[in-house]
Design a protein around this motif. Sequence first.
Motif, mmCIF file in Angstrom:
data_model
loop_
_atom_site.group_PDB
_atom_site.id
_atom_site.type_symbol
_atom_site.label_atom_id
_atom_site.label_comp_id
_atom_site.label_asym_id
_atom_site.label_seq_id
_atom_site.Cartn_x
_atom_site.Cartn_y
_atom_site.Cartn_z
ATOM 1 N N ALA A 40 27.905 21.945 41.906
ATOM 2 C CA ALA A 40 27.504 21.197 40.713
ATOM 3 C C ALA A 40 25.997 20.932 40.718
ATOM 4 N N THR A 41 25.456 20.631 41.894
ATOM 5 C CA THR A 41 24.015 20.391 42.011
ATOM 6 C C THR A 41 23.220 21.653 41.708
ATOM 7 N N VAL A 42 23.685 22.787 42.236
ATOM 8 C CA VAL A 42 23.014 24.063 41.977
ATOM 9 C C VAL A 42 23.071 24.402 40.493
ATOM 10 N N LEU A 43 24.211 24.147 39.874
ATOM 11 C CA LEU A 43 24.363 24.432 38.447
ATOM 12 C C LEU A 43 23.351 23.650 37.617
ATOM 13 N N LEU A 44 23.154 22.373 37.948
ATOM 14 C CA LEU A 44 22.282 21.525 37.152
ATOM 15 C C LEU A 44 20.807 21.791 37.395
ATOM 16 N N TYR A 45 20.434 22.071 38.638
ATOM 17 C CA TYR A 45 19.019 22.124 38.990
ATOM 18 C C TYR A 45 18.458 23.535 39.162
ATOM 19 N N ARG A 46 19.285 24.484 39.595
ATOM 20 C CA ARG A 46 18.745 25.788 39.971
ATOM 21 C C ARG A 46 19.185 26.937 39.066
ATOM 22 N N THR A 47 20.306 26.766 38.379
ATOM 23 C CA THR A 47 20.776 27.825 37.487
ATOM 24 C C THR A 47 19.967 27.796 36.192
ATOM 25 N N LYS A 48 19.268 28.880 35.889
ATOM 26 C CA LYS A 48 18.404 28.939 34.707
ATOM 27 C C LYS A 48 19.152 29.427 33.467
ATOM 28 N N LYS A 49 20.112 30.308 33.671
ATOM 29 C CA LYS A 49 20.817 30.887 32.527
ATOM 30 C C LYS A 49 21.686 29.842 31.834
ATOM 31 N N TRP A 50 21.664 29.861 30.501
ATOM 32 C CA TRP A 50 22.458 28.896 29.741
ATOM 33 C C TRP A 50 23.945 29.227 29.852
ATOM 34 N N SER A 51 24.753 28.187 29.892
ATOM 35 C CA SER A 51 26.206 28.335 29.828
ATOM 36 C C SER A 51 26.784 27.073 29.208
ATOM 37 N N SER A 52 27.948 27.210 28.624
ATOM 38 C CA SER A 52 28.593 26.039 28.015
ATOM 39 C C SER A 52 28.909 24.988 29.079
ATOM 40 N N LEU A 53 29.178 25.432 30.312
ATOM 41 C CA LEU A 53 29.468 24.500 31.397
ATOM 42 C C LEU A 53 28.235 23.674 31.747
ATOM 43 N N LYS A 54 27.071 24.328 31.836
ATOM 44 C CA LYS A 54 25.839 23.600 32.154
ATOM 45 C C LYS A 54 25.444 22.686 31.008
ATOM 46 N N ALA A 55 25.595 23.154 29.785
ATOM 47 C CA ALA A 55 25.263 22.328 28.628
ATOM 48 C C ALA A 55 26.112 21.062 28.608
ATOM 49 N N TRP A 56 27.402 21.227 28.904
ATOM 50 C CA TRP A 56 28.294 20.061 28.977
ATOM 51 C C TRP A 56 27.861 19.110 30.088
ATOM 52 N N GLY A 57 27.484 19.666 31.248
ATOM 53 C CA GLY A 57 27.061 18.843 32.374
ATOM 54 C C GLY A 57 25.778 18.088 32.100
ATOM 55 N N MET A 58 24.794 18.736 31.480
ATOM 56 C CA MET A 58 23.531 18.075 31.173
ATOM 57 C C MET A 58 23.734 16.960 30.148
ATOM 58 N N LYS A 59 24.573 17.203 29.168
ATOM 59 C CA LYS A 59 24.870 16.172 28.175
ATOM 60 C C LYS A 59 25.565 14.979 28.816
ATOM 61 N N LEU A 60 26.469 15.261 29.742
ATOM 62 C CA LEU A 60 27.181 14.195 30.451
ATOM 63 C C LEU A 60 26.228 13.399 31.329
ATOM 64 N N ALA A 61 25.285 14.090 32.004
ATOM 65 C CA ALA A 61 24.332 13.414 32.881
ATOM 66 C C ALA A 61 23.457 12.436 32.116
ATOM 67 N N LYS A 62 23.077 12.781 30.891
ATOM 68 C CA LYS A 62 22.254 11.878 30.082
ATOM 69 C C LYS A 62 23.029 10.625 29.695
ATOM 70 N N ARG A 63 24.350 10.777 29.578
ATOM 71 C CA ARG A 63 25.168 9.647 29.128
ATOM 72 C C ARG A 63 25.593 8.724 30.261
ATOM 73 N N ILE A 64 25.984 9.285 31.428
ATOM 74 C CA ILE A 64 26.530 8.451 32.510
ATOM 75 C C ILE A 64 25.690 8.482 33.779
ATOM 76 N N GLY A 65 24.631 9.274 33.797
ATOM 77 C CA GLY A 65 23.810 9.356 34.999
ATOM 78 C C GLY A 65 24.124 10.603 35.802
ATOM 79 N N MET A 66 23.116 11.083 36.531
ATOM 80 C CA MET A 66 23.251 12.341 37.249
ATOM 81 C C MET A 66 24.282 12.267 38.370
ATOM 82 N N ARG A 67 24.350 11.143 39.080
ATOM 83 C CA ARG A 67 25.262 11.045 40.227
ATOM 84 C C ARG A 67 26.723 11.164 39.798
ATOM 85 N N LYS A 68 27.112 10.413 38.791
ATOM 86 C CA LYS A 68 28.492 10.484 38.315
ATOM 87 C C LYS A 68 28.771 11.827 37.662
#
Length: 342
Positions: free
Chosen positions: A283-311
Motif C-alpha cells: 500500500a505504501t509503494v502504491l501511494l508513494y512510488r507507483t507513478k502510473k495512474w490506476s483506479s486503485l491508487k486514485a481511490w487510495g489518494m482520495k481516501l488519504a485526504k479524507r481520513i489521513g495517510m496512516r488509516k
Amino acid sequence: MKQYVGLDVSQRETAVCVVGETGQVIFEGKVKSDPGALTNLLRKHAPHAERISFETGAMASSLWHELRRVDLPVVWIDARHAHAALSVRMNKSDQNDARGLAELVRVGWYREVRVKSEESQKVRAILVTRSRLVTIRRDIENQIRSLIKEYGLLFPRAIGLQFRNQVRETLGDDHPLLGVISPLLLIHENVCQQQSKLDDEVRRLAKLDETARRLMTVPGVGVVTALTFRYTIDDPSRFRSASAVGAYLGLTPRRSQSGATDTIGKISRWGDRLLRTYLFEAATVLLYRTKKWSSLKAWGMKLAKRIGMRKAKVAIARKIALVLHCIWVDGTSFDWGQAKEA
C-alpha cells in the motif's frame, strides 16, 4: 457405534480420550507422540471413529498430514476456540483436555481450521526464514550506525555491500571502534549472502508460478508479497467471498456491541503477521512510488485526504488483499481502469 476422539498433543506424549455417541468414556490413555503409535492405538480402541480432534499447534500440522495419509478422520480445531470451551473445566490436565476435545467434536461445537498443503508449508518456511534474515541484517546495520553516531560520524543510507564499504571508509584503519564493529560486519556479510540465496529462490518460485505472476500485475505488489499471499492463502475457494480475506488477515476493525453500546475499534491484527506487513508495504509503494495512474491508487489518494495517510494505508492494504483474491479466482490480471475526463 460412532466414536469421537480427542488428542491433547505434546512433544513427548499425547493424551487420548475416546467417547461414544452418548458421551460415555470408552478409553483413556497416553501414547508416544508419533503418527505410527497413534495410528495403532486408534485402530485398536477407536475403530469406528467419526472424528478425531486436536488443537492447532507447532506439531499439529505434520501430525494432521500423517494421520490423513492413513485415512483417519482427523479434525484440526482452532486453539482459541478450544480454549474457550476447555477453560470452563475446574481442573486442567492433559486427560481432561483430551476428553473436552472429544466432547467438542461429538456435539459439533467447534471450528475446523484449514491445514495448509505441504507445498505451502515448504515455501512459507523459505519466506519466513528470508524475513528473519532481513530483520537481522537491518538490526546489525542500525546497531553499527548507532555506535558510529556516538563518535559524531555519519554516512548516507545504504544496505548490503555498499553499507559495509561505507562503514570501513568512514572508520579508516585505526579508529577505536574498528575492533568492535569488524565482527558485526563479518556477520552482516554472511547474512547478506544467505539472504541473496533465498532471494534467488523466491524469484525462481515466483517465475514458475502462473498465479504469482498474475498477482504481481497489481501495482505495489512485488515478488515477495505475491508469493507470500499465494502460499498463505493456499486455497482461495475456502473463502465464501473476497471480503472475508481482509478479516482473515486481521485487516478489519474489531467490534464490541452490548445493548446500547456499539464500539468500532482498531483492526484486529489476527491472522498472518508476515503477509499483513507485506500488504501494508505494498500500500505504501502504491501511494508513494507507483507513478502510473490506476483506479486503485486514485481511490487510495482520495481516501488519504479524507481520513489521513496512516488509516488509508490500512484500508488500501485490505483492498489489495481483496483484489489479489479476485484476480486469483477469476484467472485475470489487474485492471488499471481509465481516468475520468475533467
